[in-house]
Design an enzyme around this catalytic site. Structure first.
Site, PDB file in Angstrom:
ATOM      1  N   GLU A  34       1.465  37.299  18.868  1.00  0.00           N
ATOM      2  CA  GLU A  34       1.515  37.635  17.434  1.00  0.00           C
ATOM      3  C   GLU A  34       1.511  36.375  16.582  1.00  0.00           C
ATOM      4  OE1 GLU A  34       0.505  40.602  16.243  1.00  0.00           O
ATOM      5  OE2 GLU A  34       2.110  41.535  17.403  1.00  0.00           O
ATOM      6  N   SER A  94      -3.709  48.437  12.218  1.00  0.00           N
ATOM      7  CA  SER A  94      -5.078  48.052  11.858  1.00  0.00           C
ATOM      8  C   SER A  94      -5.944  49.158  11.300  1.00  0.00           C
ATOM      9  CB  SER A  94      -5.809  47.421  13.050  1.00  0.00           C
ATOM     10  OG  SER A  94      -5.260  46.186  13.319  1.00  0.00           O
ATOM     11  N   SER A 131      -7.087  48.970   8.435  1.00  0.00           N
ATOM     12  CA  SER A 131      -8.115  48.235   7.662  1.00  0.00           C
ATOM     13  C   SER A 131      -9.281  47.817   8.553  1.00  0.00           C
ATOM     14  CB  SER A 131      -7.546  46.967   7.023  1.00  0.00           C
ATOM     15  OG  SER A 131      -6.264  47.169   6.554  1.00  0.00           O
ATOM     16  N   TYR A 169       2.520  36.467   4.676  1.00  0.00           N
ATOM     17  CA  TYR A 169       1.519  36.151   5.703  1.00  0.00           C
ATOM     18  C   TYR A 169       0.850  34.813   5.354  1.00  0.00           C
ATOM     19  CZ  TYR A 169      -2.396  37.082   8.915  1.00  0.00           C
ATOM     20  OH  TYR A 169      -3.319  37.018   9.918  1.00  0.00           O
ATOM     21  N   GLY A 229      -0.545  51.172   6.587  1.00  0.00           N
ATOM     22  CA  GLY A 229       0.448  50.127   6.363  1.00  0.00           C
ATOM     23  C   GLY A 229       1.456  50.037   7.486  1.00  0.00           C
ATOM     24  N   ASP A 278      -7.726  41.801  14.931  1.00  0.00           N
ATOM     25  CA  ASP A 278      -7.793  43.252  14.714  1.00  0.00           C
ATOM     26  C   ASP A 278      -9.226  43.768  14.850  1.00  0.00           C
ATOM     27  OD1 ASP A 278      -5.212  42.680  14.101  1.00  0.00           O
ATOM     28  OD2 ASP A 278      -5.371  43.132  11.961  1.00  0.00           O
ATOM     29  N   GLU A 323     -12.965  41.184   4.851  1.00  0.00           N
ATOM     30  CA  GLU A 323     -11.542  41.337   4.510  1.00  0.00           C
ATOM     31  C   GLU A 323     -11.008  40.062   3.850  1.00  0.00           C
ATOM     32  OE1 GLU A 323      -9.161  43.625   7.068  1.00  0.00           O
ATOM     33  OE2 GLU A 323      -7.294  43.004   6.094  1.00  0.00           O
ATOM     34  N   GLY A 375       0.795  48.519  10.517  1.00  0.00           N
ATOM     35  CA  GLY A 375       0.496  47.417  11.429  1.00  0.00           C
ATOM     36  C   GLY A 375      -0.347  47.840  12.619  1.00  0.00           C
TER      37      GLY A 375
HETATM   38  C1  GLA Z   1      -2.266  41.061  11.020  1.00  0.00           C
HETATM   39  C2  GLA Z   1      -3.580  40.294  10.894  1.00  0.00           C
HETATM   40  C3  GLA Z   1      -4.007  39.738  12.258  1.00  0.00           C
HETATM   41  C4  GLA Z   1      -2.877  38.959  12.917  1.00  0.00           C
HETATM   42  C5  GLA Z   1      -1.574  39.766  12.907  1.00  0.00           C
HETATM   43  C6  GLA Z   1      -0.394  38.964  13.404  1.00  0.00           C
HETATM   44  O1  GLA Z   1      -2.464  42.198  11.801  1.00  0.00           O
HETATM   45  O2  GLA Z   1      -4.597  41.139  10.397  1.00  0.00           O
HETATM   46  O3  GLA Z   1      -5.172  38.939  12.095  1.00  0.00           O
HETATM   47  O4  GLA Z   1      -2.712  37.702  12.312  1.00  0.00           O
HETATM   48  O5  GLA Z   1      -1.268  40.232  11.597  1.00  0.00           O
HETATM   49  O6  GLA Z   1      -0.526  38.680  14.750  1.00  0.00           O
END
Ligand code: GLA
Length: 386
Positions: free
Chosen positions: A35, A127, A129, A223, A123, A173, A161, A125
């Site tokens: 991560e 993905s 998006s 982030y 939202g 992602d 993105e 986590g």
């Molecule tokens: C989000 C971002 C990824 C990655 C993760 C953390 O999902 O879209 O690119 O950086 O956070 O690992």
């Protein structure tokens, strides 16, 4: 969602039942370990899921682009010749960003009627998006014979993105939802984009995703702050060594952080990246041996490092992860995705799943006042036509 209902809705919105739309699907992703390493050109180990984004799409004879979704009220209509970003940050920016990237590459898609439906919690986590970007990229590529490979679509979507949507994400992602394979995790080197698929043999165990239902507030700003801190670490290190990114350092170089980085916060961020890369390498090794016990330990260490060194977990993720580890039958538990809310991933004995969900649900609510949700995903193929 039944496909017949989805098609009904398509015809209700766009009419003309004689001309059939095509259907595409792109999964969401779950990151098993690795991560906040992708934008440091390090290692990640995500997989594609059995839930994701569906797209029903039909070409038009003009250049109108009609966008609807079953998930939100907002719809849009634009001309493919002059795509404009929605300034209030609506979902349409994901497909519009991708189409605009095709235009920038000199590929001009014609008009389309598009209806999206996603079953990835937003939202969280997982993905959503990347999933909507990649389903759009794949559909445009197929319908207009653009000839891009999936890795090219991955880069195109990430660029959309970063520039059109304005979220400075890494490549993990889009890569995971594009290149995912059934029953396998993707071991990706984000610096070279070389990858390998690693069988995830769960046998008597099951992956459990626990959703904190805490929206990932601050994700964008925090982030970018973390990305900035990693860049600072590289600057400090470059006073003595020649590196372009943190992942050029290995676990044997940790002493350099103490020697060359005076700022404690920056030092901790760098330590996470280097130790996390090392955990991914170990995770791949133990997965090859089918050793889920040590895989679980590495997941735990990953979360602890994200909490103590990278500081992206927060009260809710910590509660759900540390309570999970107390439950019999749990081999490991960690946050997944960007952090600051969203989901955790745990490996749990199949025979204990019901009690895991019941016990963790109660413990989490009493710790946070929030209600968790649980999903039992399977690992599936990446983006495709269905
Ligand atoms: C989000 C971002 C990824 C990655 C993760 C953390 O999902 O879209 O690119 O950086 O956070 O690992």
């Amino acid at each position: 969602m039944e496909l017949s209902k989805f098609r009904e809705e398509f015809f209700r919105k766009y009419g003309n039942r004689t001309d059939d739309p095509v259907i595409f699907f792109c999964p969401g992703r779950l990151n098993l370990i690795g991560e906040h390493t992708d934008y440091n050109k390090g290692f990640v180990l995500p997989c594609a899921l059995n839930f994701g984004t569906y797209l029903l799409v039909r070409k038009r004879n003009d250049d109108r682009l009609l966008l609807n979704t079953m998930n939100f009220d907002f719809s849009d209509s634009q001309s493919t010749g002059s795509i404009k970003k929605n300034e209030s940050g609506q979902w349409v920016n994901y497909p519009l960003g991708v189409i605009s990237e095709y235009l920038d590459r000199g590929i001009k898609p014609g008009g389309m009627e598009m209806l999206f439906y996603g079953d990835i919690p937003n939202g969280a986590g997982l993905s959503s998006s990347a999933s909507i970007e990649m389903v759009t990229a794949y559909a445009v590529n197929e319908l207009f014979k653009a000839g891009l490979s999936i890795p090219e679509m991955v880069k195109l979507s990430q660029h959309a993105e970063n520039t059109f949507v304005g979220m400075n994400c890494g490549i993990m992602d889009q890569f995971a939802v594009g290149m995912g394979e059934k029953g396998k995790a993707i071991f990706l080197n984000c610096g070279t984009l070389n990858y390998d698929v690693i069988p995830v043999e769960l046998r008597n165990y099951q992956i459990v995703i626990s959703n904190t239902n805490k929206r990932r507030g601050l994700t964008g700003s925090k982030y970018n702050e973390r990305r900035g801190e990693c860049e600072k670490a590289v600057k400090y290190l470059r006073s003595k060594i020649h590196i372009d990114h943190l992942s050029q350092l290995s676990i044997n170089d940790l002493h350099l952080l103490d020697e060359l980085i005076p700022d404690e916060t920056v030092r901790k961020r760098a330590r996470h990246v280097i130790t996390e890369n090392n955990r991914v390498l170990q995770a791949v090794n133990v997965l090859h041996k089918g050793d889920l016990i040590n895989f679980g330990k590495l997941m735990n260490e990953s979360h602890d490092s994200l909490r103590n060194d990278y500081e992206v977990t927060g009260k809710e993720l910590d509660a759900i992860v540390y309570e999970a580890r107390e439950i019999d039958g749990t081999l490991g538990s960690r946050m997944t995705g960007a952090g600051f809310g969203g989901c955790s991933v745990s490996i749990v004995a199949r025979s204990r799943i019901n009690s895991f969900i019941e016990k963790l649900g109660k413990a989490y609510t009493s710790a946070t006042g929030l209600k968790a949700e649980f999903y039992l995903p399977t690992i599936e193929d990446g983006v495709r036509q269905i």
